[in-house]
Design a protein around this motif. Structure first.
Motif, PDB file in Angstrom:
ATOM      1  N   ASP A 297       0.855  -1.186   0.000  1.00  0.00           N
ATOM      2  CA  ASP A 297       0.000   0.000   0.000  1.00  0.00           C
ATOM      3  C   ASP A 297       0.894   1.239   0.000  1.00  0.00           C
ATOM      4  N   PRO A 298       0.963   1.940  -1.144  1.00  0.00           N
ATOM      5  CA  PRO A 298       0.305   1.667  -2.425  1.00  0.00           C
ATOM      6  C   PRO A 298       1.036   0.549  -3.181  1.00  0.00           C
ATOM      7  N   PRO A 299       0.397  -0.003  -4.253  1.00  0.00           N
ATOM      8  CA  PRO A 299       1.072  -1.029  -5.063  1.00  0.00           C
ATOM      9  C   PRO A 299       2.419  -0.517  -5.576  1.00  0.00           C
ATOM     10  N   LEU A 300       3.401  -1.397  -5.573  1.00  0.00           N
ATOM     11  CA  LEU A 300       4.799  -1.003  -5.752  1.00  0.00           C
ATOM     12  C   LEU A 300       5.207  -0.949  -7.222  1.00  0.00           C
ATOM     13  N   THR A 301       5.704   0.205  -7.639  1.00  0.00           N
ATOM     14  CA  THR A 301       6.449   0.280  -8.897  1.00  0.00           C
ATOM     15  C   THR A 301       7.760  -0.462  -8.687  1.00  0.00           C
ATOM     16  N   THR A 302       8.122  -1.332  -9.627  1.00  0.00           N
ATOM     17  CA  THR A 302       9.272  -2.197  -9.392  1.00  0.00           C
ATOM     18  C   THR A 302       9.907  -2.613 -10.706  1.00  0.00           C
ATOM     19  N   VAL A 303      11.078  -3.198 -10.609  1.00  0.00           N
ATOM     20  CA  VAL A 303      11.785  -3.736 -11.777  1.00  0.00           C
ATOM     21  C   VAL A 303      11.554  -5.237 -11.804  1.00  0.00           C
ATOM     22  N   ARG A 304      11.049  -5.718 -12.926  1.00  0.00           N
ATOM     23  CA  ARG A 304      10.697  -7.134 -13.014  1.00  0.00           C
ATOM     24  C   ARG A 304      11.864  -7.965 -13.525  1.00  0.00           C
ATOM     25  N   GLN A 305      12.182  -9.019 -12.765  1.00  0.00           N
ATOM     26  CA  GLN A 305      13.030 -10.091 -13.279  1.00  0.00           C
ATOM     27  C   GLN A 305      12.219 -11.379 -13.168  1.00  0.00           C
ATOM     28  N   ASP A 306      12.260 -12.208 -14.200  1.00  0.00           N
ATOM     29  CA  ASP A 306      11.457 -13.434 -14.209  1.00  0.00           C
ATOM     30  C   ASP A 306      12.200 -14.503 -13.420  1.00  0.00           C
ATOM     31  N   VAL A 307      11.945 -14.546 -12.121  1.00  0.00           N
ATOM     32  CA  VAL A 307      12.713 -15.393 -11.218  1.00  0.00           C
ATOM     33  C   VAL A 307      12.475 -16.876 -11.513  1.00  0.00           C
ATOM     34  N   GLU A 308      11.225 -17.252 -11.762  1.00  0.00           N
ATOM     35  CA  GLU A 308      10.941 -18.654 -12.048  1.00  0.00           C
ATOM     36  C   GLU A 308      11.610 -19.099 -13.346  1.00  0.00           C
ATOM     37  N   GLU A 309      11.563 -18.251 -14.359  1.00  0.00           N
ATOM     38  CA  GLU A 309      12.223 -18.580 -15.618  1.00  0.00           C
ATOM     39  C   GLU A 309      13.732 -18.692 -15.434  1.00  0.00           C
TER      40      GLU A 309
END
Length: 353
Positions: A297-309
């Protein structure tokens, strides 16, 4: 007449009699050996299925010199592994890829010197066909143990030691941490933030150092203010404490790049406790884009890394290396010499930034 061992389990002889072949032929088919015609191989496999024959894994290992297992070594304390969703996601990717190849995952955790010695002995004893290691710290003895064992090894994260140039370099899977950090900080700057702090992970890990370097890149040509840099240890509690230190050192900060979503959740709690509104007073960007990022709260702006992949890619690289080294699963196809993989990072904009 069907031959059965004690307890009624069908034997190798029973399969041979059912298929009309020798015991040696059945052994070659069951253990993935060559030199058996396709029609005979199919007949043996039908007999195995009809009788419900289960190969003796110990005997099979003697023949194939393979255990059918891969060791996954995580160089972190249990308290962090089970609290951080990053590890669960990466293990899920690894497990799914290994399961599809019929390989068992053996999870080995190390926290103390005794744990490291135990892991080293286990690997040296040949209980696994290969090793996956991640979350390594600088000067960690585990890579040397893996090398001493002679087992094919793949690392999660860019290794922090220099390549000696003697033979193939270390195999690893990582995300482009430095570029991901640059995207995060530039996003904050584009939204008018001028006093941007950073909460890092432990700087004896390459991922944390690369993200700090990306933060500095995005601030250039200006120099980073050391008062705006704090280590949060990649934990939620560490993020809380680091955010409090930053507010005390630089109360006029108006943006913060937090190098993991878990630390960002702690930083958000501290900002609320100090009466700072997000994003009105302080913009916040995290790193990872795991499920909790959308729940903050609030929803987080973030950098995505595809951890499962990334976990799946680690397992695939290891299976290829095992095949290249002659230890791969039967039927794995033409060996292809694998190479390190670096996956792209991508900014995901939500409300906090």
């Amino acid at each position: 007449m069907v031959h059965a061992a004690k307890g009624g389990r069908p034997t190798l002889e029973a399969v041979a009699a059912r298929a009309g072949v020798s015991r040696a032929t059945v052994s070659r088919v069951v253990n993935g050996g060559a030199g058996v015609r396709g029609e005979v191989r199919d007949r043996v496999r039908r007999a195995v299925a009809d009788l419900g024959y289960v190969p003796n894994s110990a005997a099979r290992s003697l023949v194939t010199r393979r255990t059918g297992a891969v060791a996954v070594v995580i160089a972190e304390p249990e308290s962090r592994i089970f609290a951080d969703p990053f590890f669960g996601r990466q293990l899920r990717g690894i497990s799914r890829e290994l399961s599809a190849a019929g390989i068992q995952l053996l999870l080995l955790l190390q926290e103390t010197r005794a744990d490291r010695d135990r892991v080293g002995r286990y690997l040296a004893a040949g209980h696994a066909d290969g090793v996956l290691m991640f979350s390594l710290h600088r000067d960690d003895p585990l890579p040397a143990m893996a090398e001493a064992s002679g087992l094919p090894t793949v690392y999660g994260g860019r290794p922090g030691w220099a390549d000696t140039g003697d033979g193939p370099g270390p195999l690893y899977v990582d995300t482009d941490n430095r570029d991901g950090a640059r995207q995060a900080v530039r996003h904050l700057r584009d939204r008018g933030r001028r006093r941007i702090a950073v909460i890092t992970g432990p700087l004896d890990q390459t991922s944390a150092q690369d993200r700090l370097d990306g933060y500095r890149d995005a601030l250039a040509p200006a120099e980073a203010d050391p008062r705006l840099i704090a280590d949060g240890g990649f934990t939620a509690q560490g993020g809380e404490r680091a955010m409090a230190r930053l507010l005390a050192a630089a109360p006029d900060l108006d943006g913060v790049f937090v190098c993991s979503d878990l630390m960002a959740s702690g930083a958000l709690r501290t900002l609320r406790a100090h009466g700072r509104r997000v994003p009105e007073d302080v913009g916040v960007v995290g790193y990872d884009d795991l499920e909790p990022a959308a729940w903050t709260d609030p929803p987080l702006t973030t950098v995505r890394q595809d951890v499962e992949e990334m976990g799946r890619l680690m397992a695939r690289l290891l299976l290829r290396r095992m095949a290249t080294d002659g230890g791969g699963p039967a039927g794995s196809g033409e060996p292809v010499e694998p190479a390190p993989v670096v996956t792209p990072a991508r900014l995901v904009v939500r409300e906090s930034g």
